[in-house]
Structure formats: structure tokens, C-alpha cells
Scaffold this motif. Structure first.
Motif, PDB file in Angstrom:
ATOM      1  N   GLU A  12       0.838  -1.210   0.000  1.00 16.42           N
ATOM      2  CA  GLU A  12       0.000   0.000   0.000  1.00 16.42           C
ATOM      3  C   GLU A  12       0.862   1.244   0.000  1.00 16.42           C
ATOM      4  O   GLU A  12       1.698   1.428   0.886  1.00 16.42           O
ATOM      5  N   GLY A  13       0.669   2.081  -0.967  1.00 14.46           N
ATOM      6  CA  GLY A  13       1.308   3.404  -1.020  1.00 14.46           C
ATOM      7  C   GLY A  13       2.813   3.380  -0.870  1.00 14.46           C
ATOM      8  O   GLY A  13       3.408   4.286  -0.266  1.00 14.46           O
ATOM      9  N   ALA A  15       6.557   3.977  -1.329  1.00 20.29           N
ATOM     10  CA  ALA A  15       7.330   5.046  -1.966  1.00 20.29           C
ATOM     11  C   ALA A  15       8.801   4.914  -1.632  1.00 20.29           C
ATOM     12  O   ALA A  15       9.179   4.479  -0.548  1.00 20.29           O
ATOM     13  N   ASP A  25       6.472   5.729  -6.494  1.00 19.12           N
ATOM     14  CA  ASP A  25       5.652   6.874  -6.128  1.00 19.12           C
ATOM     15  C   ASP A  25       4.262   6.398  -5.720  1.00 19.12           C
ATOM     16  O   ASP A  25       3.302   6.514  -6.460  1.00 19.12           O
ATOM     17  N   GLY A  26       4.186   5.793  -4.534  1.00 17.66           N
ATOM     18  CA  GLY A  26       2.889   5.347  -4.030  1.00 17.66           C
ATOM     19  C   GLY A  26       2.300   4.168  -4.782  1.00 17.66           C
ATOM     20  O   GLY A  26       1.228   4.263  -5.375  1.00 17.66           O
ATOM     21  N   ASP A  28       0.410   0.694  -5.142  1.00 12.31           N
ATOM     22  CA  ASP A  28      -0.507  -0.254  -4.492  1.00 12.31           C
ATOM     23  C   ASP A  28      -0.480  -1.528  -5.306  1.00 12.31           C
ATOM     24  O   ASP A  28      -0.563  -1.482  -6.531  1.00 12.31           O
ATOM     25  N   ALA A  62       7.904   5.464   2.431  1.00 11.95           N
ATOM     26  CA  ALA A  62       6.519   5.504   2.905  1.00 11.95           C
ATOM     27  C   ALA A  62       5.813   4.249   2.438  1.00 11.95           C
ATOM     28  O   ALA A  62       6.288   3.551   1.545  1.00 11.95           O
ATOM     29  N   GLY A  63       4.678   3.936   3.058  1.00 11.57           N
ATOM     30  CA  GLY A  63       3.878   2.806   2.618  1.00 11.57           C
ATOM     31  C   GLY A  63       4.085   1.569   3.472  1.00 11.57           C
ATOM     32  O   GLY A  63       4.862   1.567   4.425  1.00 11.57           O
ATOM     33  N   ARG A  64       3.340   0.532   3.096  1.00 12.24           N
ATOM     34  CA  ARG A  64       3.301  -0.673   3.907  1.00 12.24           C
ATOM     35  C   ARG A  64       3.403  -1.905   3.030  1.00 12.24           C
ATOM     36  O   ARG A  64       2.847  -1.935   1.922  1.00 12.24           O
ATOM     37  N   GLN A 237       4.973   4.784 -10.909  1.00 12.88           N
ATOM     38  CA  GLN A 237       3.546   4.672 -10.593  1.00 12.88           C
ATOM     39  C   GLN A 237       2.934   3.496 -11.341  1.00 12.88           C
ATOM     40  O   GLN A 237       3.398   3.125 -12.412  1.00 12.88           O
TER      41      GLN A 237
END
Lengths: 262, 388
Positions: A12-13, A15, A25-26, A28, A62-64, A237
Motif C-alpha cells: 500500500e502506497g 514510496a 511513487d505510491g 498499491d 513511505a507505505g506498507r 507509478q
């Protein structure tokens, strides 16, 4: 080849940037159990970076990342291997001076006893463990190529590219992972060799019943033949997702990738 | 499974080789004229070139590869024979023992540099820690000497830990620079430290084992009266054999493989669960311990040690031995030590140009035989297993 719907890996998201350069860039992404997911996109679109973040070589900004319901974001490379995610590398990273067997055993690290006393003094028991592993490695290599299995103790540097790819995949498979990441396995090989290798991969997929594979590939033919599901990246992306037919028809994808390539 | 070859190779070529080398060494150690020595060296080089040219060494190598135990026993017997021939000659026995102690220390460096890829330019310093431990403990305590040798190794490993912190924070060749700094610091430390004798050094008590003082030569009635250095030849032979077996087994185990994996590709190793630090630390400590034990015995043999024995130059000699012999190859290290230690001792013209000679040798080897004199073969976990 219909997998169950449970996602085994969920991103998820996610980065990652290197200074000013945004590599991811984010993103999913959801990978279902037992599927072969194709990861495609032009050079520099972030495919390998995604693998590197996933396997703990890079830290995510960032993100998971959730694997089998556990959050594994920014775990160490070791912890991720221990959870059963293994990979191959775009530029083959084998130890050329070591034998095929040794290279495969590098991949079996978590199942080999590292105890000093066991290794040096309990030579009889070490021999038993060793012989068990020789049998296992030989069996695995044989599914790819029989002649290769007869030369288990030759240095890897003496083999051509296609064999090195096979050895690399064997190294990634020996520890019986549940997820295999293949980073452009067809790089540097002829069309015939690629076809042969893909047949091998499908065969392996049959043998290891709960193996999920993510494959980065430039050859559209390969993607069409072996993947269940595709994700297209561009500039870090996700620009499209779906079956090969879906993404091939997507105008965004054609613009970013196929149009230039074909 | 790799098949065992139907008939193991004959022992004969190997035994013939060991016998010839022993005979040659006897002549080499015996001769005193400089011209004679030079002729022997040229002769050996010509003979080896000829043998290599006609692939005559293949049989010799096969004996070693397939009949390892018997060949190793033959070498041990050969060393004892050599020592017995010179049983009254102090200088030659000292030389033989020195060669074997250097071999032992170089085996330690092989574990560090050859297996785990941790380059150590302070080999002589860790050797020196063993020496000084030996000096201090033989002087003030009643600890058995055999134990002192073990403690010497332990101390070297322990001091090495201090170095590990900065070494592990750097990558690649930068860690080598840290070991250079340590080598320089170590010598200065010894020179200014009055407790450890300062620049004058310390005297060391002799080795003894179960009441047998090694500084008393063996005497059997009137017939046999040996130099006390013969005792040290035997002691260093035992230490060398132990170190050799240890290093060999290490190489032929998962630990050897782990060390190879982190040396050759840290990233790939990390992706397969390797704890890089753990294996670097293990290799560094094992290597230093072996060098330290060799040092402890060396000090007892010399009876006197001073900081000049452990300067940076001495460390460079150890590194050049490992490079010259073949990185990660125990037999290569043995042959290289023989050449590097014996040559300048016997050919005195070379004494002054020692470092020039080592530098030239290493450059020549790196140019023409980058894997060293006896390159390390592909790992076989057990002897007698030959790949087809």
C-alpha cells in the motif's frame, strides 16, 4: 491456473526516492496466492527498485508491505528471506568460483547448521546433512536440466548464461520459499533459451504447489505465455493492471511502453 | 551423487614428489656456498618449469587430491626426517621451526582474507600479542605453557574485537586501512610501554610440557644428542598440523561456504539470510587466534622479543605470503612461506633487498598467476570425492 482470492502479499502506497529522484511513487499492489504476476514497464520505471524494497535491500520511505498478514515493511533482508521470500537478480549474482552445489547451498542458508562444533567436530553428522542436501540439490537441478545435475561440483563460471539462470533459480528455490521474485530471467538469452527457461519455470510452478511468483520481464511473449495477471509501472507509478490482453489494449500502456518498444 | 572414481589414484607420484622435495630441502638447507644456493634455486625453477610443461605434475596433484590422509602423513614424516637430519644444527632447526610458525600464522590470515575477505594488515601485531602474552605469563605465573599458547590466541582474538567496531563500519578496502593504523599503533604502544619492556623488549621463559623443559635437548645415551631447537620443531609441527586440520575442516563445512558467500557477494548473501557481521567477526577472531597461538610458541622458542619483531613490514610479509601462495589455499600458503622465509635466509645477498624481492614476487604472481602459486580448488566437502 486459477489461484485462490486470498492476497498473499499486499503493498500500500509504497514510496522510495533517491535524493530528488522518485523511484517508487505510491505503489498499491495485491498479489494472490499461487499466481504468477508479471511486472512490466519501461527501463527506470521502478520494477527492480520495487524488488529491492520488497527484499529489504532498500528501506521504503513511505507505505506498507504486508506478507501473509504480517507487516514486513523495512524488515531486514535476512528476516524477509526467513519468511520465505527469495529472489533472483537482473545481473546474475552467482559466485562464479564456487561449484553449482555451493551456489545452491547459499540459498539454503536457513536450513544449514551454522554451529562451529557441529561443522568441525561432528563430521559424521555433518556428512549426513551434507549428503541429504546433495540429493535435494541434485533433484531440483534435474527438474531444470539433467546434464547440469551431473556436474554439480563444477565451478559455475564454466557454464553458459542459460545454465547460470537455472542455477540462480534453483538457489532461490532450494529453501522452499512461498514467494519467488524473478528479476528479468530472460536477460542476455536467445529466444530459444528463453522459451526453454519459461517452460522450466512453469514446471517448477507445478511442483511447488503453494509458490507465488512475481516476474519482471521485457519480453511481451513471455508475459503473455506465463503470467496470470500483470501490473504496469511507469515513472514509479502503477498505470495499469489486469490480464495481458487488458493491459496490451490499454492506451496508456501502449503510449508508455508497447508503442515505443514494438 | 558425484561418483567416486573407480580406482583411487596411486600414491606413488605423490610420495615420490614429497621425497624429492624433502631431499631438495635437505640439500638446500645444508649447502653454505652462495653460488651453490643460487644454482640450486635456478635448478629447481628450471625443473618445475619442465615438469609443468609436460604436465608431469598432474599425477602428483591427483595423489594429493584423492589420497589425502596418506599424503598428509607422508609430509609429517618428511618434516620429522628433515629435522632429524639436522638434529645438531641450531640455525637450521630454528629456521625450520620459524617456517612452520609463519605457516601457522599465515593460515590464520587465510581464514580472514582468503575465506571471509577481511583484509588484515596487522597480522604481525596479533602474532605479537601472542608473543607478549607468552612473555608476561611465562615470567610471572605457573600456568602450564601449553595453556599459555592457548591464552595467547585468546588474547589476540580479544584485542581484535576492539578493532572490529571500526572495521565493520567500513566497507571493502577501507577496513584494510584501519588494520594498517592498528599495526602502526601497536608497535608504538609497545615501544613506550615500560611494563612490557619498552623498546628493549622482554625475555620469555621456555616451553615445557609435562615436566619436559624444551630448552634441554633430547639425549639418548651417547648416540643421539639433539639441539634443543629440535623440540621446538616438533612443537611447531604439532601446532601447524592442528591449525591445518582446523582450517581445512572449516573450509569443507557450511562455515567455509558462509564465509565464501559473504566475501563474494554481500548483497546476494544478505538476500539469503546471511548475517554478514557474524561471519566477518567469526573469521577475524579465528584468524587472530591462530596467529596469536603461533606467536606465543614463537616467543618461547626465541626466548626474547622486542617491538621491532612486530612492525608493519612483518605484517606485509604475512599478507604477501597469502597473496603469493594463492588466496584461500592452505597448501599454497605453505609453499609460499617456505620460499619467502627460506630464500633470504640462505641467499644473503637478498637480505638487504627482502622487501624488493617480496614486492617483485607478488607483482609477478598477480600479473601472471593472479590466483597464486597453487590456486584454491573448487570446494570438495570430503576427500576422495572427485568431480568427473
Amino acid at each position: 491456473m486459477t489461484g485462490t482470492v486470498t492476497p498473499v502479499l499486499e503493498i500500500e502506497g509504497l514510496a522510495k526516492h533517491f535524493g530528488g529522484l522518485v523511484a517508487l511513487d505510491g505503489i498499491d499492489l495485491s498479489v494472490r496466492q499461487n499466481e504468477i504476476l508479471g511486472l512490466i514497464g519501461p527501463n527506470g520505471s521502478g520494477k527492480t527498485t520495487l524488488f529491492n524494497v520488497l527484499t529489504g535491500i532498500y528501506l521504503a520511505d513511505a507505505g506498507r508491505i504486508v506478507f501473509n498478514d504480517d507487516d514486513i515493511t523495512n524488515n531486514t533482508a535476512q528476516a524477509i528471506y526467513d519468511r520465505g521470500i527469495t529472489r533472483t537478480f537482473q545481473r546474475s549474482r552467482l559466485c562464479l568460483d564456487l561449484s553449482i552445489f555451493d551456489n545452491i547451498m547459499v540459498g539454503n542458508h536457513k536450513r544449514l547448521n551454522p554451529d562451529l562444533w557441529f561443522n568441525l567436530m561432528r563430521r559424521q553428522r555433518f556428512r549426513e546433512e551434507y549428503e541429504k542436501n546433495v540429493v535435494e540439490a541434485e533433484l531440483l537441478v534435474r527438474t531444470f536440466d539433467a546434464p547440469l545435475a551431473d556436474r554439480l561440483f563444477d565451478a559455475v563460471g564454466t557454464f553458459p548464461m542459460i545454465d547460470r539462470r537455472r542455477i540462480e533459480i534453483c538457489r532461490a528455490l532450494i529453501s522452499q520459499p512461498t514467494m519467488l521474485l524473478l528479476d528479468e530471467p530472460s536477460a542476455g538469452m536467445t529466444d530459444d533459451e528463453t522459451t526453454e527457461l519459461m517452460a522450466d519455470i512453469l514446471e517448477v510452478k507445478q511442483r511447488f504447489s503453494d509458490l507465488t511468483i512475481i516476474i519482471i520481464e521485457h519480453e511481451m511473449g513471455v508475459i503473455e505465455r506465463i503470467t496470470d495477471h500483470c501490473v504496469v509501472l511507469n515513472f514509479g507509478q502503477k498505470i495499469a493492471e489486469g490480464s495481458y490482453q487488458d493491459i496490451a489494449a490499454d492506451p496508456l500502456v501502449q503510449e508508455a511502453y508497447l508503442g515505443i518498444d514494438e | 551423487m558425484a561418483s567416486l572414481s573407480p580406482a583411487p589414484a596411486s600414491l606413488f607420484p605423490g610420495l615420490l614428489g614429497v621425497f624429492s622435495i624433502t631431499a631438495y630441502l635437505t640439500a638446500f638447507l645444508h649447502i653454505e656456498s652462495q653460488i651453490g644456493t643460487a644454482l640450486l634455486i635456478v635448478g629447481a625453477m628450471a625443473l618445475i618449469a619442465l615438469l609443468v610443461r609436460f604436465n608431469a605434475l598432474d599425477h602428483f596433484q591427483r595423489s594429493f587430491a584423492e589420497r589425502e590422509k596418506a599424503m598428509n602423513a607422508a609430509i609429517v614424516v618428511a618434516v620429522i626426517m628433515l629435522a632429524l637430519v639436522f638434529h645438531q644444527d641450531h640455525f637450521t632447526l630454528l629456521l625450520i621451526a620459524t617456517v612452520m610458525i609463519y605457516m601457522t600464522a599465515s593460515l590464520g590470515l587465510t581464514v580472514q582474507f582468503g575465506y571471509a575477505g577481511v583484509l588484515n594488515f596487522a597480522g604481525a601485531s596479533f602474532f605479537g600479542i601472542g608473543c607478549y602474552t607468552s612473555a608476561v605469563l611465562t615470567d610471572g605465573t605457573t600456568i602450564p605453557e601449553v595453556l599459555i599458547i592457548v591464552v595467547g590466541g585468546f588474547m589476540a582474538a580479544l584485542v581484535g574485537v576492539i578493532l572490529l567496531l571500526p572495521v565493520l563500519r567500513t566497507r571493502g578496502h577501507y577496513s584494510a586501512v584501519i588494520t594498517i593504523a592498528f599495526a602502526l599503533l601497536f608497535k608504538t604502544f609497545l615501544e613506550v610501554n615500560d611494563v612490557l619492556g619498552g623498546p628493549q623488549g622482554l625475555s620469555v621463559g621456555s616451553m615445557s610440557f609435562l615436566g619436559w623443559d624444551f630448552n634441554q635437548g633430547i639425549e639418548i645415551g651417547e648416540v643421539f644428542e639433539a639441539s634443543f631447537y629440535l623440540n621446538y620443531v616438533l612443537a611447531s609441527l604439532v601446532l601447524l598440523c592442528l591449525a591445518f586440520v582446523f582450517v581445512r575442516r572449516l573450509d569443507r563445512s557450511w562455515i567455509g561456504l558462509n564465509m565464501d558467500a559473504i566475501r563474494l557477494d554481500e548483497t546476494a548473501a544478505a538476500c539469503f539470510g546471511y548475517n554478514i557481521t557474524r561471519w566477518k567477526v567469526t573469521a577475524f577472531m579465528i584468524g587472530n587466534a591462530i596467529a596469536g597461538m603461533a606467536g606465543a610458541l614463537y616467543a618461547m622458542m626465541l626466548g626474547f622479543i622486542a617491538p621491532t619483531n612486530f612492525d608493519f613490514g612483518a605484517s606485509l610479509i604475512l599478507v604477501s605470503i597469502v597473496l603469493f601462495g594463492g588466496i584461500g589455499s592452505p597448501f599454497g600458503v605453505a609453499v609460499a612461506t617456505l620460499i619467502v622465509v627460506l630464500l633470504p635466509e640462505k641467499l644473503q645477498i637478498l637480505q638487504e633487498y627482502r622487501f624488493l624481492i617480496y614486492a617483485t614476487l607478488v607483482i609477478l604472481v598477480l600479473l601472471f598467476r593472479p590466483d597464486g602459486l597453487l590456486p584454491r580448488p573448487v570446494r570438495a566437502y570430503f576427500t576422495g570425492r572427485v568431480s568427473p
